[in-house]
Design a protein around this motif. Structure first.
Motif, PDB file in Angstrom:
ATOM      1  N   ASP A 281       0.720  -1.003   0.365  1.00 40.77           N
ATOM      2  CA  ASP A 281       0.005   0.104  -0.283  1.00 40.77           C
ATOM      3  C   ASP A 281       0.732   1.406  -0.237  1.00 40.77           C
ATOM      4  OD1 ASP A 281      -2.140  -1.454   0.032  1.00 40.77           O
ATOM      5  OD2 ASP A 281      -2.482  -0.917   2.281  1.00 40.77           O
ATOM      6  N   ASN A 282       2.503   1.431   0.990  1.00 38.57           N
ATOM      7  CA  ASN A 282       2.665   2.304   0.665  1.00 38.57           C
ATOM      8  C   ASN A 282       3.997   2.132   0.984  1.00 38.57           C
ATOM      9  OD1 ASN A 282       4.552   3.851   1.964  1.00 38.57           O
ATOM     10  ND2 ASN A 282       2.583   5.761   2.462  1.00 38.57           N
ATOM     11  N   ILE A 283       4.522   2.621  -0.460  1.00 35.57           N
ATOM     12  CA  ILE A 283       6.334   1.867  -0.616  1.00 35.57           C
ATOM     13  C   ILE A 283       7.081   3.087  -0.051  1.00 35.57           C
ATOM     14  CG2 ILE A 283       6.705   3.682  -2.324  1.00 35.57           C
ATOM     15  CD1 ILE A 283       8.024   1.183  -4.012  1.00 35.57           C
ATOM     16  N   GLU A 284       6.998   3.748   0.533  1.00 36.80           N
ATOM     17  CA  GLU A 284       8.803   4.558   1.274  1.00 36.80           C
ATOM     18  C   GLU A 284       8.362   4.092   3.113  1.00 36.80           C
ATOM     19  OE1 GLU A 284       5.530   5.718  -0.533  1.00 36.80           O
ATOM     20  OE2 GLU A 284       6.897   7.914  -1.855  1.00 36.80           O
TER      21      GLU A 284
ATOM     22  N   LEU B 286      18.315  -3.859   7.995  1.00 32.85           N
ATOM     23  CA  LEU B 286      19.356  -3.748   7.426  1.00 32.85           C
ATOM     24  C   LEU B 286      19.490  -4.473   5.530  1.00 32.85           C
ATOM     25  CD1 LEU B 286      21.445  -4.350  10.298  1.00 32.85           C
ATOM     26  CD2 LEU B 286      20.891  -2.285   9.486  1.00 32.85           C
ATOM     27  N   ILE B 287      17.991  -4.596   5.467  1.00 38.35           N
ATOM     28  CA  ILE B 287      18.347  -4.774   4.046  1.00 38.35           C
ATOM     29  C   ILE B 287      18.090  -3.994   2.736  1.00 38.35           C
ATOM     30  CG2 ILE B 287      16.493  -5.744   2.543  1.00 38.35           C
ATOM     31  CD1 ILE B 287      17.218  -7.251   4.435  1.00 38.35           C
ATOM     32  N   VAL B 288      18.894  -3.828   2.205  1.00 41.83           N
ATOM     33  CA  VAL B 288      19.603  -3.121   1.268  1.00 41.83           C
ATOM     34  C   VAL B 288      18.509  -2.726   0.213  1.00 41.83           C
ATOM     35  CG1 VAL B 288      20.592  -2.793  -0.606  1.00 41.83           C
ATOM     36  CG2 VAL B 288      21.765  -3.727   1.202  1.00 41.83           C
ATOM     37  N   VAL B 289      17.327  -2.329   0.049  1.00 37.95           N
ATOM     38  CA  VAL B 289      17.176  -1.537  -1.062  1.00 37.95           C
ATOM     39  C   VAL B 289      17.420  -0.800  -2.018  1.00 37.95           C
ATOM     40  CG1 VAL B 289      14.892  -0.918  -1.291  1.00 37.95           C
ATOM     41  CG2 VAL B 289      15.431  -2.018   0.997  1.00 37.95           C
ATOM     42  N   GLU B 290      16.949  -0.392  -3.604  1.00 32.48           N
ATOM     43  CA  GLU B 290      17.215   0.145  -4.750  1.00 32.48           C
ATOM     44  C   GLU B 290      16.402   1.345  -4.143  1.00 32.48           C
ATOM     45  OE1 GLU B 290      16.581  -1.153  -8.760  1.00 32.48           O
ATOM     46  OE2 GLU B 290      18.239  -3.075  -8.012  1.00 32.48           O
ATOM     47  N   PRO B 291      16.667   2.540  -4.470  1.00 33.08           N
ATOM     48  CA  PRO B 291      16.205   3.956  -4.615  1.00 33.08           C
ATOM     49  C   PRO B 291      14.405   3.610  -5.037  1.00 33.08           C
ATOM     50  CG  PRO B 291      18.105   4.135  -5.026  1.00 33.08           C
ATOM     51  CD  PRO B 291      18.299   2.473  -5.751  1.00 33.08           C
ATOM     52  N   ILE B 292      13.909   4.048  -5.057  1.00 36.22           N
ATOM     53  CA  ILE B 292      12.513   4.046  -5.183  1.00 36.22           C
ATOM     54  C   ILE B 292      12.211   5.040  -7.062  1.00 36.22           C
ATOM     55  CG2 ILE B 292       9.872   4.889  -5.012  1.00 36.22           C
ATOM     56  CD1 ILE B 292      10.360   5.048  -2.287  1.00 36.22           C
ATOM     57  N   ARG B 293      11.764   4.188  -7.926  1.00 34.52           N
ATOM     58  CA  ARG B 293      11.861   4.271  -9.058  1.00 34.52           C
ATOM     59  C   ARG B 293      10.604   4.753  -9.426  1.00 34.52           C
ATOM     60  NH1 ARG B 293      15.482   0.222 -12.025  1.00 34.52           N
ATOM     61  NH2 ARG B 293      14.692  -1.208 -10.312  1.00 34.52           N
ATOM     62  N   ILE B 294       9.536   5.273 -10.879  1.00 39.09           N
ATOM     63  CA  ILE B 294       8.177   5.326 -10.852  1.00 39.09           C
ATOM     64  C   ILE B 294       8.174   4.351 -12.454  1.00 39.09           C
ATOM     65  CG2 ILE B 294       6.950   6.984 -11.544  1.00 39.09           C
ATOM     66  CD1 ILE B 294       6.666   6.986  -9.340  1.00 39.09           C
ATOM     67  N   ASP B 295       7.347   3.339 -12.434  1.00 40.99           N
ATOM     68  CA  ASP B 295       7.106   2.692 -13.766  1.00 40.99           C
ATOM     69  C   ASP B 295       6.565   3.866 -15.391  1.00 40.99           C
ATOM     70  OD1 ASP B 295       5.838   1.688 -15.776  1.00 40.99           O
ATOM     71  OD2 ASP B 295       6.038  -0.386 -14.300  1.00 40.99           O
TER      72      ASP B 295
ATOM     73  N   LYS C  91       5.101   3.858  -7.804  1.00 39.12           N
ATOM     74  CA  LYS C  91       6.345   3.732  -7.210  1.00 39.12           C
ATOM     75  C   LYS C  91       6.308   1.856  -6.977  1.00 39.12           C
ATOM     76  CE  LYS C  91       5.311   7.410  -4.775  1.00 39.12           C
ATOM     77  NZ  LYS C  91       5.551   8.069  -3.564  1.00 39.12           N
ATOM     78  N   PHE C  92       7.824   1.634  -7.360  1.00 37.87           N
ATOM     79  CA  PHE C  92       8.642   0.662  -7.393  1.00 37.87           C
ATOM     80  C   PHE C  92       9.665   0.298  -7.350  1.00 37.87           C
ATOM     81  CE2 PHE C  92       9.595   1.369 -11.604  1.00 37.87           C
ATOM     82  CZ  PHE C  92      10.644   0.619 -11.747  1.00 37.87           C
ATOM     83  N   THR C  93       9.990  -0.565  -6.541  1.00 38.92           N
ATOM     84  CA  THR C  93      11.221  -0.707  -5.896  1.00 38.92           C
ATOM     85  C   THR C  93      12.464  -2.345  -6.408  1.00 38.92           C
ATOM     86  OG1 THR C  93      14.043   0.067  -4.716  1.00 38.92           O
ATOM     87  CG2 THR C  93      11.277  -0.895  -3.743  1.00 38.92           C
ATOM     88  N   PHE C  94      13.215  -2.650  -5.760  1.00 41.29           N
ATOM     89  CA  PHE C  94      14.225  -4.045  -5.672  1.00 41.29           C
ATOM     90  C   PHE C  94      15.281  -3.391  -4.955  1.00 41.29           C
ATOM     91  CE2 PHE C  94      12.746  -3.768 -10.053  1.00 41.29           C
ATOM     92  CZ  PHE C  94      12.456  -4.968  -9.655  1.00 41.29           C
TER      93      PHE C  94
ATOM     94  N   LEU D  92      18.138 -13.245  -4.980  1.00 44.13           N
ATOM     95  CA  LEU D  92      16.753 -13.579  -6.184  1.00 44.13           C
ATOM     96  C   LEU D  92      16.233 -12.158  -6.740  1.00 44.13           C
ATOM     97  CD1 LEU D  92      14.536 -15.222  -7.625  1.00 44.13           C
ATOM     98  CD2 LEU D  92      13.575 -15.671  -5.289  1.00 44.13           C
ATOM     99  N   PRO D  93      15.935 -10.886  -7.364  1.00 49.10           N
ATOM    100  CA  PRO D  93      15.440 -10.096  -7.204  1.00 49.10           C
ATOM    101  C   PRO D  93      13.456 -10.474  -6.542  1.00 49.10           C
ATOM    102  CG  PRO D  93      16.188 -10.841  -9.950  1.00 49.10           C
ATOM    103  CD  PRO D  93      16.355 -11.998  -8.297  1.00 49.10           C
ATOM    104  N   ILE D  94      13.759  -9.084  -5.948  1.00 50.82           N
ATOM    105  CA  ILE D  94      11.920  -8.685  -5.452  1.00 50.82           C
ATOM    106  C   ILE D  94      11.594  -7.541  -6.014  1.00 50.82           C
ATOM    107  CG2 ILE D  94      10.629  -8.937  -3.194  1.00 50.82           C
ATOM    108  CD1 ILE D  94      12.670 -11.423  -2.249  1.00 50.82           C
ATOM    109  N   GLU D  95      10.950  -7.696  -6.434  1.00 47.64           N
ATOM    110  CA  GLU D  95      10.302  -6.659  -6.884  1.00 47.64           C
ATOM    111  C   GLU D  95       8.634  -6.154  -5.570  1.00 47.64           C
ATOM    112  OE1 GLU D  95       8.140  -3.820 -10.293  1.00 47.64           O
ATOM    113  OE2 GLU D  95       7.605  -6.058 -10.481  1.00 47.64           O
ATOM    114  N   ILE D  96       9.224  -4.115  -5.100  1.00 53.51           N
ATOM    115  CA  ILE D  96       7.798  -4.705  -4.300  1.00 53.51           C
ATOM    116  C   ILE D  96       7.646  -2.995  -5.203  1.00 53.51           C
ATOM    117  CG2 ILE D  96       7.708  -3.125  -1.826  1.00 53.51           C
ATOM    118  CD1 ILE D  96       9.111  -5.896  -1.493  1.00 53.51           C
ATOM    119  N   TYR D  97       6.365  -3.207  -5.190  1.00 53.65           N
ATOM    120  CA  TYR D  97       5.322  -2.183  -5.962  1.00 53.65           C
ATOM    121  C   TYR D  97       4.220  -1.376  -4.856  1.00 53.65           C
ATOM    122  CZ  TYR D  97       4.156  -1.111 -11.162  1.00 53.65           C
ATOM    123  OH  TYR D  97       3.523  -0.036 -12.314  1.00 53.65           O
ATOM    124  N   GLU D  98       3.810  -0.614  -6.180  1.00 52.56           N
ATOM    125  CA  GLU D  98       3.021   0.561  -4.495  1.00 52.56           C
ATOM    126  C   GLU D  98       1.495  -0.232  -5.323  1.00 52.56           C
ATOM    127  OE1 GLU D  98       3.308   4.382  -2.101  1.00 52.56           O
ATOM    128  OE2 GLU D  98       2.638   4.414  -3.983  1.00 52.56           O
ATOM    129  N   LYS D  99       0.675  -0.103  -4.625  1.00 48.38           N
ATOM    130  CA  LYS D  99      -1.155  -0.391  -5.224  1.00 48.38           C
ATOM    131  C   LYS D  99      -1.221   1.045  -5.981  1.00 48.38           C
ATOM    132  CE  LYS D  99      -4.872  -1.680  -3.687  1.00 48.38           C
ATOM    133  NZ  LYS D  99      -5.880  -1.959  -2.545  1.00 48.38           N
TER     134      LYS D  99
END
Length: 128
Positions: free
Chosen positions: A83-86, A96-105, A111-114, A121-128
């Motif tokens: 629901d909220n990517i930030e 302590l999980i490394v997360v890439e900068p938030i980008r815009i599709d 908004k999404f990030t990896f 294994l690459p994991i994407e987080i995608y805002e609803k």
């Protein structure tokens, strides 16, 4: 023919306990069932994602490493909707999980990030 939905996603990990902690404790997926299969020297952990989705986490002795970088042909990544990517990114960073900068599709303006799981294994987080 009609497919209803994805039934599950299966992931093979190199360190069962490290991956179990990552998916169950850090990402917060509920454990449905855990089985040790002695004849295969393998764990199978069923995890609930949201209300309906499921991940099967497997461990096998000496499983080959997955080529990810440069990207290999095959499954590219797994994506989880939030629901909220930030808030999600801050929670992961606090763990302590490394997360890439938030980008815009560029196609959906969402908004999404990896990030990567313990086996990269690459994991994407995608805002609803």
């Amino acid at each position: 023919m009609k497919f209803n939905r994805i039934n599950h996603v299966a992931i093979i990990c190199s360190d069962y306990y490290k991956s179990k902690k990552f998916y169950a404790e850090i990402l917060g997926f509920a454990i449905i069932h855990e089985t040790y299969r002695k004849e295969r020297e393998s764990y199978k952990l069923d995890l609930r994602v949201g209300d309906f989705d499921q991940i099967e986490l497997f461990s096998f002795p000496n499983a080959p490493k997955r080529p990810s970088y440069p990207e290999a042909c095959g499954l590219r990544h797994i994506s989880f909707e939030v629901d909220n990517i930030e808030n999600t990114v801050q929670y992961l960073k606090d763990k302590l999980i490394v997360v890439e900068p938030i980008r815009i599709d560029e196609f959906t303006n969402k908004k999404f990030t990896f990030l990567s799981d313990p086996d990269d294994l690459p994991i994407e987080i995608y805002e609803k």
